[in-house]
Design an enzyme around this catalytic site. Structure first.
Site, PDB file in Angstrom:
ATOM      1  N   ASP B  23      32.531 -25.668  49.864  1.00 28.44           N
ATOM      2  CA  ASP B  23      33.469 -24.576  49.789  1.00 28.44           C
ATOM      3  C   ASP B  23      34.869 -24.842  49.693  1.00 28.44           C
ATOM      4  OD1 ASP B  23      31.230 -23.021  50.554  1.00 28.44           O
ATOM      5  OD2 ASP B  23      31.922 -22.927  52.761  1.00 28.44           O
ATOM      6  N   ASP B 142      23.689 -12.562  50.844  1.00 29.19           N
ATOM      7  CA  ASP B 142      23.484 -12.792  52.232  1.00 29.19           C
ATOM      8  C   ASP B 142      22.580 -11.936  53.059  1.00 29.19           C
ATOM      9  OD1 ASP B 142      25.464 -14.965  51.968  1.00 29.19           O
ATOM     10  OD2 ASP B 142      27.095 -13.777  52.134  1.00 29.19           O
TER      11      ASP B 142
END
Lengths: 196, 264
Positions: B23, B142
């Site tokens: 990330d 997600d």
């Protein structure tokens, strides 16, 4: 050494340039017939769809140029498929340099995903392209179409069936896998091509 | 078809992929726990190169603060990554248009990953597939298991719930031309208690494209489970790698000992 990379509308050209830079080799990216013809070696990359890639070559008359090349030529992925006779991808007549047909993998959901994405093993390695490459080495693949095996096969790979991971006819070489993304094994194969 | 199924398994030597996820925020690597707390874990290019040497099969970079003004910075980072590492990599975070995709692929990314934008406008998937090929379109989902026993799709980094069930969206995005699915269970992400095995097996068994499992891994056994029981084609993790709780060479040796094909 004077190395040319054929420029046309087909994807991964910068990846190939980056891989060559990592092993310390500069190359010209060009669609100029004279530059390609006079190069010591030629790399013919490709990602994308066979039909539009062929059209892009024909638009610049590069199909005739490639067929007439006498120096070592390395086709990568779709570049390799375009060296073949015919592709099932949009029923495309390819360059016909290596008399092999390109077919589509048949998906079988969780057992055989299409495209094949990832690292697979190459076997039955022949030709100097695979000098110092061990049998069963892993190379990186992304493809839905494969070349059938025949006497031009210089490496095999298994994905539902055994197919040609690499081809050779006269001065023309082709690899189905992305040698420019295949870690140390890929770097060595590129070096081997440059040493042919 | 059982005997034919077995035959196909035997006739593929495709390796299961291990994918560290980085990330990125302001050019640095961070990892959130349950999408909230962030900890700094180093320079993305150096970290990626180290992972490539250790045997990572692929690397995913997610720009969690991607905004228009940051886009150019991200492209420059992608360019540095492409020149440095010799394995494939995927870039995502805030991609909303074909123009965004073209910039990242042009900078050297092999694949891009899209999530909210693909859900809001599924034609974006087919546009990217038509322009750059399905192979470069990784659609991220997600998803969260709710009290009714169903997995629902969430957007905006897990902040916005939808009424779409995960299995329905997975089938749709394949029809639109996606090349791979990156499947994250929000119930499992950050817990280190293991991947969502049933969910992963269900999705992997119902689509014809590869599924990358994400969220929840805390041990080497969890990777073995998600390949054997979850039928995942690849597994993605972040903190266990960044904080050296699991070393990739050890993980691959372990998986190999379980008769799971991995690249060593």
């Amino acid at each position: 050494m004077n190395l040319a990379i054929i420029k046309y509308n087909a994807g991964n050209i910068m990846s190939v340039v980056n891989a060559l830079e990592r092993i310390g080799v500069a190359a010209q990216i060009t669609d100029d017939p004279a530059t390609i013809i006079s190069a010591d070696k030629v790399i013919f990359p490709g990602v994308g769809e066979a039909g539009s890639a062929m059209k892009s070559l024909e638009k610049n008359n590069l199909h005739q140029v490639i067929r007439a090349l006498k120096q070592p030529v390395l086709g990568i992925c779709v570049g390799m498929q375009l060296l073949c006779r015919h592709s099932e991808e949009n029923n495309t007549a390819c360059l016909g340099i290596i008399p092999v047909n390109v077919r589509k993998f048949k998906p079988d959901f969780s057992l055989l995903k299409v495209p094949q994405v990832g690292w697979n093993r190459i076997h039955d390695l022949q030709s100097g392209l695979f000098s110092n490459i061990e049998e069963g080495s892993f190379i990186y693949n992304v493809h839905s179409y494969y070349a059938e095996k025949d006497e031009h096969t210089i490496a095999s790979c298994t994905y539902g069936l055994s197919y040609a991971a690499a081809l050779k006819k006269d001065n023309f070489y082709g690899v189905q896998f992305h040698t420019e993304k295949s870690a140390e094994t890929g770097d060595r194969i590129l070096k081997n091509f440059l040493n042919i | 078809m059982n005997s034919a199924d077995n035959k196909i398994i035997l006739e593929s030597t495709l390796a299961k992929r291990i994918i560290p996820c980085l990330d990125i925020k302001d050019g640095r690597t961070v990892k959130g726990t349950n999408f909230i707390e962030l900890r700094d874990a180093g320079d993305p290019v150096e970290l990626a190169a180290a992972y490539a040497i250790q045997g990572a099969d692929e690397i995913v970079f997610l720009d969690i603060t991607a905004t228009i003004e940051k886009r150019k910075t991200l492209a420059q980072l992608v360019n540095r990554i492409a020149k440095t590492i010799n394995i494939p990599f995927t870039v995502g975070g805030g991609i909303g248009s074909m123009e965004d995709v073209s910039v990242l692929l042009g900078a050297g990314a092999d694949k891009i990953t899209i999530n909210t934008a693909a859900f809001n406008d599924p034609s974006l998937i087919s546009t990217i597939a038509a322009n750059a090929g399905s192979q470069c379109v990784v659609v991220a989902i997600d998803t969260k298991l709710e009290a009714d026993g169903e997995w629902y799709v969430y957007l905006n980094g897990g902040r916005k719930r939808t009424e779409m069930k995960c299995r329905d969206w997975a089938k749709q995005l394949v029809e639109m031309g996606a090349g791979e699915i990156l499947l994250t269970s929000m119930n499992h992400d950050g817990t280190k208690k293991g991947f969502a095995l049933e969910l992963t097996a269900e999705i992997a068994g119902s689509v014809s494209i590869p599924v990358i499992a994400s969220g929840g891994c805390g041990s080497m056994e969890h990777f073995a489970e998600v390949f054997l029981e979850g039928r995942a084609d690849a597994a993605l993790a972040a903190s266990v790698f960044h904080f050296k709780e699991i070393q990739i060479p050890d993980l691959k040796t372990f998986l190999s000992s379980k008769a799971i094909e991995v690249r060593i």
